[in-house]
Design an enzyme around this catalytic site. Structure first.
Site, PDB file in Angstrom:
ATOM      1  CE  LYS A  78      21.807  46.050  56.602  1.00 13.69           C
ATOM      2  NZ  LYS A  78      20.936  45.659  55.491  1.00 13.69           N
ATOM      3  CG  ASP A 125      28.072  46.195  54.393  1.00 16.34           C
ATOM      4  OD1 ASP A 125      28.645  46.929  55.215  1.00 16.34           O
ATOM      5  OD2 ASP A 125      26.858  45.973  54.432  1.00 16.34           O
TER       6      ASP A 125
END
Length: 410
Positions: A78, A125
């Site tokens: 990410k 998350d």
């Protein structure tokens, strides 16, 4: 284990010129993103693991897994998106192109003074928020991170360790995104989110271009193995930014022979599968309880959706045991294959491929996806064991429904 993998072929009406949706993923833009990533001392090309023994067992020509557990020491891919978006924003703020501002120049006193203080805000998350916090720390800026209910305490602590003001909310992911946008609006911050809405497209565009660094790496690594192109790609989707980035890049690289691409989602958060079923962009609501926390997103990113609509072959909706299967197969390799430690969201594509190739009830899926002894399949393991306790519970204790239900509700 009564739930089955569900497949829908792509029946969306394609744009008259579908390349328009993917042009921002062209190699010149992606190479610019990779150059920025290369300017960080932590940058290294992550491994592309050829699972030759498993491919032989599944009657495939090849299986290649891009192992993102090595990315920047953060155990997930990410950071590629968040860092490039944040860097691009700061470059824009001082009137420069990001190609003129590698990391060392970006943190120089001259550039920092021109850019001023910025608070980067996001919902996550875990993996995306950690990447944003890490980058803000490296860029000597602040970050605020909101996590949806049920998020892992270990992932929260990892984000806080990077200096972020981070907390777990009582909201689902999509509502946490709205909370992040509200905070940024009220505190003069900048939202760093990989989903687009009206008036908010630059950041998600840059994030998708940043994600494609690993696709560019994978293409080059395949060529070093003597593989001209993958015939198939299985790619997981949350909001669809990763899936759109990977598909967009490979579609622009091979416009006359686009790989057969399958979008893979958890059945509790399958907004692309639902969109394909309804013939329009559709959203999934509710708590979206799934062990695949990184994919528990109910609202598609319009930028990703347009690419996926135009280039995907099919959509898979997968029960949680499929991800658990993938984690165990990757972690317990066949023959001389290299072990890959892959988390719940990273392993679902391998789990889906394994089930489809070994379960005769999916014979029609194999036919529809043209999977056979000539297929070279590219997968992206997007995270390692970012929650080590949860990883071990799943891999050690099995995928029975009671265990998975317990893990989902924690």
């Amino acid at each position: 284990m009564s739930e089955k993998i569900k497949l829908l072929l792509n029946t969306f009406t394609k744009d008259e010129d579908r390349t328009v949706s993917a042009r921002f993923m062209a190699s010149d833009e992606v190479k610019k993103a990779r150059s920025f990533h290369e300017s960080f001392k932590e940058y290294e090309v992550t491994p592309l693991v050829a699972l030759d023994s498993l491919a032989e067992r599944l009657n495939l020509k090849g299986i290649y897994v891009k192992d993102e557990s090595y990315r920047f020491g953060l155990n997930a891919f990410k950071v590629l998106g968040g860092s490039y978006a944040m860097g691009s924003y700061l470059a824009q703020k001082v009137g420069k192109d990001i190609s003129e501002l590698p990391y060392d120049k970006m943190v120089s006193e001259e550039v920092r003074k021109a850019a001023g203080d910025v608070t980067f805000v996001t919902a996550t998350d875990g993996n995306h928020g950690r990447g944003v916090a890490w980058t803000a720390n490296r860029l000597k800026q602040k970050s605020v991170v909101y996590m949806p209910k049920g998020s892992s305490e270990i992932r929260l602590k990892n984000i806080q360790a990077e200096g972020a003001d981070a907390s777990i909310t009582d909201m689902n992911y999509d509502d946490a995104v709205r909370l992040a946008a509200k905070y940024a609006d009220e505190h003069n911050g900048l939202v760093v989110q990989d989903t687009a809405w009206e008036g908010y497209t630059d950041i998600p565009t840059w994030i998708m271009q940043g994600y494609a660094t690993m696709a560019l790496e994978a293409k080059e690594q395949l060529k070093s193995l003597g593989v001209e192109r993958p015939t198939h790609i299985f790619i997981q989707a949350g909001v669809g930014s990763l899936a759109g980035a990977v598909q967009g890049f490979f579609a622009m690289e091979y416009p006359d022979d686009v790989p057969v691409t399958t979008v893979v989602e958890p059945d509790e958060a399958a907004c692309y599968y639902l969109s394909a079923k309804e013939g329009k962009m559709s959203s999934v609501g509710g708590d979206m309880q799934t062990i695949m926390a990184g994919l528990a997103c109910g609202e598609p990113n319009r930028l990703g959706f347009d690419i996926i609509k135009n280039y995907s072959t099919a959509f898979l909706s997968c029960p949680d045991y499929v991800a658990a299967d993938g984690m165990r197969v990757l972690g317990n390799p066949v023959g001389t294959d290299t072990r890959v430690i892959s988390g719940e969201s990273g392993a679902v594509t391998l789990g889906a491929l394994y089930r489809i190739m070994t379960d005769e009830s999916y014979a029609e899926y194999r036919k529809n996806l043209k999977l056979d002894e000539n297929s070279r399949v590219l997968l992206f393991s997007t995270e390692g064991d970012t929650d080590p306790k949860k990883y071990r519970e799943i891999v050690w204790l099995g995928h029975d429904s009671e265990l998975l239900q317990e893990l989902k509700e924690r």
